[in-house]
Design a protein around this motif. Structure first.
Motif, PDB file in Angstrom:
ATOM      1  N   MET A 105     -13.267 -10.218  -7.882  1.00 45.01           N
ATOM      2  CA  MET A 105     -12.765  -8.853  -8.733  1.00 45.01           C
ATOM      3  C   MET A 105     -11.659  -8.214  -8.190  1.00 45.01           C
ATOM      4  N   GLY A 106     -11.552  -8.202  -6.977  1.00 45.75           N
ATOM      5  CA  GLY A 106     -10.663  -7.512  -6.418  1.00 45.75           C
ATOM      6  C   GLY A 106      -9.199  -8.227  -6.455  1.00 45.75           C
ATOM      7  N   VAL A 107      -9.273  -9.696  -6.368  1.00 50.13           N
ATOM      8  CA  VAL A 107      -8.172 -10.706  -6.613  1.00 50.13           C
ATOM      9  C   VAL A 107      -7.737 -10.607  -7.966  1.00 50.13           C
ATOM     10  N   LEU A 108      -8.672 -10.339  -8.952  1.00 49.47           N
ATOM     11  CA  LEU A 108      -8.099 -10.315 -10.303  1.00 49.47           C
ATOM     12  C   LEU A 108      -7.462  -9.053 -10.728  1.00 49.47           C
ATOM     13  N   LEU A 109      -7.963  -8.056  -9.989  1.00 49.08           N
ATOM     14  CA  LEU A 109      -7.230  -6.835 -10.240  1.00 49.08           C
ATOM     15  C   LEU A 109      -5.762  -6.207  -9.645  1.00 49.08           C
ATOM     16  N   ALA A 110      -5.965  -7.162  -8.446  1.00 50.53           N
ATOM     17  CA  ALA A 110      -4.737  -7.086  -7.350  1.00 50.53           C
ATOM     18  C   ALA A 110      -3.549  -7.787  -8.120  1.00 50.53           C
ATOM     19  N   LYS A 111      -3.872  -8.708  -8.859  1.00 49.29           N
ATOM     20  CA  LYS A 111      -3.032  -9.655  -9.431  1.00 49.29           C
ATOM     21  C   LYS A 111      -2.320  -9.152 -10.911  1.00 49.29           C
ATOM     22  N   ARG A 112      -3.268  -8.607 -11.519  1.00 50.30           N
ATOM     23  CA  ARG A 112      -2.903  -7.958 -12.748  1.00 50.30           C
ATOM     24  C   ARG A 112      -2.237  -6.697 -12.768  1.00 50.30           C
ATOM     25  N   PHE A 113      -2.780  -6.043 -11.786  1.00 55.21           N
ATOM     26  CA  PHE A 113      -2.096  -4.498 -11.509  1.00 55.21           C
ATOM     27  C   PHE A 113      -1.410  -4.364 -10.012  1.00 55.21           C
ATOM     28  N   PRO A 114      -0.544  -5.393  -9.575  1.00 54.21           N
ATOM     29  CA  PRO A 114      -0.004  -5.142  -8.326  1.00 54.21           C
ATOM     30  C   PRO A 114       0.709  -3.688  -7.737  1.00 54.21           C
ATOM     31  N   ASN A 115       0.967  -2.970  -8.777  1.00 50.09           N
ATOM     32  CA  ASN A 115       1.431  -1.439  -8.659  1.00 50.09           C
ATOM     33  C   ASN A 115       0.153  -0.729  -8.094  1.00 50.09           C
ATOM     34  N   CYS A 116      -0.758  -1.048  -8.038  1.00 45.12           N
ATOM     35  CA  CYS A 116      -1.996  -0.236  -7.661  1.00 45.12           C
ATOM     36  C   CYS A 116      -2.559  -0.515  -6.178  1.00 45.12           C
ATOM     37  N   ILE A 117      -1.891  -1.389  -5.603  1.00 43.77           N
ATOM     38  CA  ILE A 117      -2.350  -1.882  -4.228  1.00 43.77           C
ATOM     39  C   ILE A 117      -2.247  -0.951  -3.242  1.00 43.77           C
ATOM     40  N   ALA A 118      -1.052  -0.231  -3.239  1.00 41.05           N
ATOM     41  CA  ALA A 118      -0.700   0.557  -2.276  1.00 41.05           C
ATOM     42  C   ALA A 118      -1.271   2.124  -2.496  1.00 41.05           C
ATOM     43  N   MET A 119      -1.853   2.453  -3.698  1.00 44.56           N
ATOM     44  CA  MET A 119      -2.512   3.684  -4.129  1.00 44.56           C
ATOM     45  C   MET A 119      -3.605   3.971  -3.116  1.00 44.56           C
ATOM     46  N   GLN A 120      -3.751   5.246  -2.738  1.00 42.14           N
ATOM     47  CA  GLN A 120      -4.729   5.803  -1.871  1.00 42.14           C
ATOM     48  C   GLN A 120      -5.677   6.689  -2.386  1.00 42.14           C
ATOM     49  N   ASP A 121      -6.921   6.834  -1.739  1.00 46.92           N
ATOM     50  CA  ASP A 121      -7.806   7.894  -2.319  1.00 46.92           C
ATOM     51  C   ASP A 121      -7.515   9.273  -1.581  1.00 46.92           C
ATOM     52  N   LYS A 122      -8.402   9.982  -1.970  1.00 48.84           N
ATOM     53  CA  LYS A 122      -8.129  11.389  -1.341  1.00 48.84           C
ATOM     54  C   LYS A 122      -7.988  11.385   0.338  1.00 48.84           C
ATOM     55  N   ALA A 123      -9.012  10.419   0.887  1.00 49.16           N
ATOM     56  CA  ALA A 123      -9.035  10.342   2.349  1.00 49.16           C
ATOM     57  C   ALA A 123      -7.766   9.379   2.742  1.00 49.16           C
ATOM     58  N   GLY A 124      -6.885   9.172   1.790  1.00 49.40           N
ATOM     59  CA  GLY A 124      -5.600   8.157   2.308  1.00 49.40           C
ATOM     60  C   GLY A 124      -6.147   6.597   2.633  1.00 49.40           C
ATOM     61  N   LEU A 125      -7.261   6.280   2.282  1.00 47.91           N
ATOM     62  CA  LEU A 125      -7.309   4.778   2.153  1.00 47.91           C
ATOM     63  C   LEU A 125      -7.017   4.054   1.168  1.00 47.91           C
ATOM     64  N   ASP A 126      -6.451   2.891   1.345  1.00 51.44           N
ATOM     65  CA  ASP A 126      -5.931   2.068   0.175  1.00 51.44           C
ATOM     66  C   ASP A 126      -7.133   0.945   0.147  1.00 51.44           C
ATOM     67  N   ALA A 127      -6.685  -0.116  -0.801  1.00 53.80           N
ATOM     68  CA  ALA A 127      -7.725  -1.157  -0.877  1.00 53.80           C
ATOM     69  C   ALA A 127      -7.847  -2.007   0.367  1.00 53.80           C
ATOM     70  N   LEU A 128      -6.643  -2.311   1.295  1.00 50.41           N
ATOM     71  CA  LEU A 128      -6.913  -3.019   2.136  1.00 50.41           C
ATOM     72  C   LEU A 128      -7.730  -2.405   3.255  1.00 50.41           C
ATOM     73  N   MET A 129      -7.482  -1.255   3.502  1.00 54.30           N
ATOM     74  CA  MET A 129      -8.501  -0.549   4.496  1.00 54.30           C
ATOM     75  C   MET A 129      -9.747  -0.598   4.060  1.00 54.30           C
ATOM     76  N   LEU A 130     -10.312  -0.469   2.797  1.00 53.07           N
ATOM     77  CA  LEU A 130     -11.526  -0.590   2.153  1.00 53.07           C
ATOM     78  C   LEU A 130     -12.114  -2.025   2.314  1.00 53.07           C
ATOM     79  N   ALA A 131     -11.246  -2.822   1.917  1.00 54.82           N
ATOM     80  CA  ALA A 131     -11.573  -4.216   2.239  1.00 54.82           C
ATOM     81  C   ALA A 131     -11.985  -4.698   3.560  1.00 54.82           C
ATOM     82  N   CYS A 132     -11.152  -4.052   4.648  1.00 52.75           N
ATOM     83  CA  CYS A 132     -11.371  -4.259   5.961  1.00 52.75           C
ATOM     84  C   CYS A 132     -12.639  -3.632   6.469  1.00 52.75           C
TER      85      CYS A 132
END
Length: 292
Positions: free
Chosen positions: A90-117
């Motif tokens: 699901m993450g791969v699908l969303l990353a490819k469809r919406f690459p502009n959201c990859i660098a977005m961060q939540d309130k704690a400053g975590l992005d998708a890469l940090m959460l995946a790790c």
């Protein structure tokens, strides 16, 4: 009779694509359908969290997130929800469809890469996809200066550690408290493995740099004699570099009282998976990526 918004959410949770299509087509204004009782998660958030790819594809085809990326009250995107839940495909699908959201961060400053790790389930496809689509996230940091490498180390995700280093993550990046990723190793075995990885990759970088200089020298046709003193000095420098990389005192040097400290690894007992806390450092400036 159950209202439309609740019926749509129930259909998504049941992974009933036929019912979801029927409800959305009969009620197109309910496509996003934010749930105000659940952090304003939209239909795509719900599908992403549970890994229902067919439903997610249908929602996207109907225009979900076509104008803007949906974010809940914690500023989490559907991609972040997939990363948190460990739904790699699901993450791969969303990353490819919406690459502009990859660098977005939540309130704690975590992005998708940090959460995946942190989840440790994205090493096969998700983490490489994120880094290939947006390499800038490799140096991104949360509100306390922790990089993806800090989070992978604290979670004990060794595969993620190796992958991040292969993509060029800085193992000496410091957070707001001047701690590097190795200080947050989940166990002594993980710490030893991490240090070995760092030495391995740093040696490879040094060897590649030497080979590049040698190729340039041969291409330029220059000849230079190397003295024995220079060879000895170079060997000593390599030893000092290896010791520094591994977090060990350089030859002839003792541990300083400061370097004997060990970072408090906040991986257990944090209610609700909250932000790492650093008492007395409110307002400290993040130093991720400095390596100083």
């Amino acid at each position: 009779m159950i209202d439309v918004s609740r019926r749509l959410r129930r259909a998504i949770l049941l992974n009933d694509l036929v019912l979801v299509k029927r409800i959305v087509k009969n009620n197109p204004t309910y496509l996003l359908n934010p749930d105000f009782e659940d952090k304003c998660n939209t239909s795509l958030h719900l599908a992403a969290k549970h890994g229902f790819i067919q439903i997610a594809e249908f929602l996207i085809e109907q225009g979900h997130d076509s104008e803007f990326i949906s974010r809940n009250k914690d500023w989490e995107t559907p991609l972040m929800m997939a990363a948190i839940a460990g739904k790699e495909d699901m993450g791969v699908l969303l990353a490819k469809r919406f690459p502009n959201c990859i660098a977005m961060q939540d309130k704690a400053g975590l992005d998708a890469l940090m959460l995946a790790c942190k989840s440790g389930t994205g090493t096969l496809h998700l983490i490489p996809t994120l880094l290939n689509l947006d390499s800038s996230i490799l140096t991104a940091h949360d509100i306390w200066g922790n990089t993806a490498l800090h989070h992978a180390s604290a979670a004990g995700e060794l595969k993620a550690l190796r992958m991040l280093l292969q993509y060029g993550a800085n193992p000496l990046a410091q957070n707001a408290c001047s701690w590097t990723p190795v200080h947050y190793s989940a166990s002594h075995a993980a710490e030893a493995y991490f240090k070995t990885l760092i030495i391995e990759f740093e040696k490879k970088k040094a060897e590649d740099a030497r080979e590049k200089r040698e190729r340039e020298r041969q291409r330029n046709g220059g000849v230079r004699l190397v003295t024995n003193e220079e060879v000895v000095a170079a060997g000593r420098q390599r030893a000092r570099d290896d010791a520094a990389i591994a977090g060990l005192p350089a030859p002839g040097m003792d541990w300083s009282p400061v370097e004997k400290r060990r970072a408090m690894t906040p991986t257990e007992g944090r209610p609700g998976g909250g932000v790492w806390e650093y008492p007395g450092l409110e307002g400290a400036r993040p130093r991720a990526g400095s390596g100083e």
